[in-house]
Design a protein around this motif. Structure first.
Motif, PDB file in Angstrom:
ATOM      1  N   LEU A  10       0.904  -0.958   0.032  1.00 47.47           N
ATOM      2  CA  LEU A  10      -0.009   0.255   0.143  1.00 47.47           C
ATOM      3  C   LEU A  10       0.844   1.247  -0.069  1.00 47.47           C
ATOM      4  O   LEU A  10       0.496   2.136  -0.634  1.00 47.47           O
ATOM      5  CB  LEU A  10      -0.789   0.072   1.322  1.00 47.47           C
ATOM      6  CG  LEU A  10      -1.885   1.326   1.197  1.00 47.47           C
ATOM      7  CD1 LEU A  10      -2.852   1.364   0.188  1.00 47.47           C
ATOM      8  CD2 LEU A  10      -2.536   1.067   2.538  1.00 47.47           C
ATOM      9  N   ALA A  11       1.944   1.246   0.747  1.00 45.74           N
ATOM     10  CA  ALA A  11       2.887   2.406   0.727  1.00 45.74           C
ATOM     11  C   ALA A  11       3.594   2.712  -0.491  1.00 45.74           C
ATOM     12  O   ALA A  11       3.731   3.727  -1.225  1.00 45.74           O
ATOM     13  CB  ALA A  11       3.846   2.226   1.706  1.00 45.74           C
ATOM     14  N   GLY A  14       0.808   3.941  -2.833  1.00 43.54           N
ATOM     15  CA  GLY A  14       0.484   5.266  -2.637  1.00 43.54           C
ATOM     16  C   GLY A  14       1.447   6.275  -3.114  1.00 43.54           C
ATOM     17  O   GLY A  14       1.482   7.361  -3.444  1.00 43.54           O
ATOM     18  N   GLY A  17       1.368   6.653  -6.702  1.00 43.70           N
ATOM     19  CA  GLY A  17      -0.087   7.506  -7.057  1.00 43.70           C
ATOM     20  C   GLY A  17       0.723   8.965  -6.620  1.00 43.70           C
ATOM     21  O   GLY A  17       0.219   9.649  -7.297  1.00 43.70           O
ATOM     22  N   GLY A  18       1.175   9.099  -5.542  1.00 43.43           N
ATOM     23  CA  GLY A  18       1.455  10.366  -5.214  1.00 43.43           C
ATOM     24  C   GLY A  18       2.612  11.092  -6.168  1.00 43.43           C
ATOM     25  O   GLY A  18       2.511  12.194  -6.272  1.00 43.43           O
ATOM     26  N   LEU A  50      -5.032  12.081  -1.079  1.00 41.61           N
ATOM     27  CA  LEU A  50      -4.645  10.714  -0.963  1.00 41.61           C
ATOM     28  C   LEU A  50      -3.560  10.540   0.103  1.00 41.61           C
ATOM     29  O   LEU A  50      -3.489   9.677   0.820  1.00 41.61           O
ATOM     30  CB  LEU A  50      -3.778  10.698  -2.313  1.00 41.61           C
ATOM     31  CG  LEU A  50      -2.812   9.264  -2.581  1.00 41.61           C
ATOM     32  CD1 LEU A  50      -3.642   8.129  -2.351  1.00 41.61           C
ATOM     33  CD2 LEU A  50      -1.842   9.503  -3.670  1.00 41.61           C
ATOM     34  N   MET A  51      -2.850  11.518   0.426  1.00 43.56           N
ATOM     35  CA  MET A  51      -2.098  11.527   1.613  1.00 43.56           C
ATOM     36  C   MET A  51      -2.741  11.235   3.047  1.00 43.56           C
ATOM     37  O   MET A  51      -2.244  10.774   3.766  1.00 43.56           O
ATOM     38  CB  MET A  51      -1.056  12.844   1.685  1.00 43.56           C
ATOM     39  CG  MET A  51      -0.287  13.011   0.570  1.00 43.56           C
ATOM     40  SD  MET A  51       0.904  11.755   0.630  1.00 43.56           S
ATOM     41  CE  MET A  51       1.085  11.440  -1.233  1.00 43.56           C
ATOM     42  N   LEU A  54      -4.193   7.820   3.074  1.00 40.59           N
ATOM     43  CA  LEU A  54      -3.249   6.841   3.417  1.00 40.59           C
ATOM     44  C   LEU A  54      -2.876   6.770   4.918  1.00 40.59           C
ATOM     45  O   LEU A  54      -2.833   5.838   5.730  1.00 40.59           O
ATOM     46  CB  LEU A  54      -1.904   6.983   2.831  1.00 40.59           C
ATOM     47  CG  LEU A  54      -2.031   6.664   1.085  1.00 40.59           C
ATOM     48  CD1 LEU A  54      -0.697   7.235   0.462  1.00 40.59           C
ATOM     49  CD2 LEU A  54      -2.141   5.097   0.948  1.00 40.59           C
ATOM     50  N   VAL A 227       6.241   6.785   1.530  1.00 37.22           N
ATOM     51  CA  VAL A 227       4.958   7.397   0.434  1.00 37.22           C
ATOM     52  C   VAL A 227       5.783   8.914   0.245  1.00 37.22           C
ATOM     53  O   VAL A 227       5.484   9.299  -1.041  1.00 37.22           O
ATOM     54  CB  VAL A 227       3.596   7.421   1.285  1.00 37.22           C
ATOM     55  CG1 VAL A 227       2.811   8.485   0.491  1.00 37.22           C
ATOM     56  CG2 VAL A 227       3.186   6.058   1.369  1.00 37.22           C
ATOM     57  N   THR A 231       6.728  10.480  -3.544  1.00 37.59           N
ATOM     58  CA  THR A 231       6.125  11.552  -4.043  1.00 37.59           C
ATOM     59  C   THR A 231       7.193  12.668  -4.272  1.00 37.59           C
ATOM     60  O   THR A 231       6.828  13.555  -5.241  1.00 37.59           O
ATOM     61  CB  THR A 231       4.984  11.985  -2.969  1.00 37.59           C
ATOM     62  OG1 THR A 231       4.028  10.855  -2.841  1.00 37.59           O
ATOM     63  CG2 THR A 231       4.214  13.163  -3.639  1.00 37.59           C
TER      64      THR A 231
END
Length: 283
Positions: A10-11, A14, A17-18, A50-51, A54, A227, A231
């Motif tokens: 997931l991290a 994420g 995605g970030g 998103l941040m 998460l 994450v 990003t």
């Protein structure tokens, strides 16, 4: 649910995605003419959402009471070769980051000597110090990984265990000096957040060696640090910052996964005895 697999994945997702949302934000919401971000831009809201999501998901998933290890080896010990391989890669990146940090610091000092009114002396010195400490931090990560792999504590490794957090603190201070006069926090906020969270994560990882374990706090800081680190790479930072972010993120994710497995996952595979012990047992 295998939290030791799901949460690191997931991290990573994420962070990816970030990264793309940050690139979208820079392309659609940032105005180079004014140096400002457009208010209410969809990309900005999507990135912040998103941040926040998460953080919320991680806090919820680690709130249940698993078996929290109280020492370094029960928390991070693992005979799996994949773990020590990733930490060895993080060591290489961290040492390389230190070399580039020293190079950036030397170049900055040269610029300061030619135009002292345009460059901060403290900023160049902090960059040099961050580079030097990153080299020691890399060896700290490597030796921590070796202790976890071998299942034994080592005096030298314990002494170097605090250097990743110390180097991260100086890295954070150096980044603050470089961006302290910038009024738009959105320009550098993700890089600062990544440095802060990854520094705290490595501080709490080392704390397991000194009788100060905080398992859930360590997990959340490590995963969210990765994450924000991934990003922040969308900002195309310097080579030193990029390598430091990757090295710290790899290390944080690896230790977080080991800790999650110790708390929620299945039992680790048994450690194979060394050949010498096998021979003695046979006799």
């Amino acid at each position: 649910m295998r939290k030791d697999i799901v949460l690191p994945a997931l991290a990573l997702a994420g962070g990816a995605g970030g990264f793309f949302l940050r690139r979208w934000q820079l392309a659609s919401a940032y105005s180079p003419e004014t140096g400002l971000f457009l208010p209410g831009a969809p990309a900005t809201w999507a990135l912040l959402a998103l941040m926040g999501l998460l953080v919320l998901v991680l806090l919820v998933l680690v709130r249940d009471r698993g078996a929290a290890p109280q020492d370094f080896l029960p928390a991070f010990g693992s005979p799996e070769s994949a773990q020590v391989t990733v930490l060895t890669s993080a060591w290489i990146l961290m040492v390389a980051a230190g070399g580039f940090g020293l190079l950036e610091g030397v170049q900055g000092l040269r610029l300061w000597r030619t135009a002292p009114e345009m460059y901060q002396f403290s900023s160049q010195v902090s960059q040099l110090l961050a580079g030097a400490l990153c080299i020691l931090a890399g060896f700290g990560v490597l030796l921590l990984g070796q202790m976890a792999y071998r299942g034994t504590l080592n005096d030298t490794a314990c002494r170097l265990a605090s250097f990743p957090a110390l180097a991260g603190l100086v890295w954070l201070f150096s980044a603050h000096l470089k961006n302290g006069t910038e009024p738009v926090l959105m320009k550098y906020g993700f890089q600062m957040a990544a440095a802060l969270l990854l520094t705290l994560a490595h501080y709490y990882i080392a704390a397991f060696l000194f009788g100060r374990p905080h398992s859930r706090r360590t997990i959340v800081l490590a995963l969210m640090g990765a994450v924000f680190g991934l990003t922040s790479l969308a900002d195309r930072p310097s080579i030193f910052t990029s390598m430091a972010v990757l090295a710290y993120s790899m290390s944080a994710l690896t230790f977080a996964r080991a800790l999650l497995r110790g708390m929620y996952g299945p039992n680790r595979p048994e450690r194979m005895p060394p050949p010498a012990e096998d021979m003695e047992n046979d006799i």
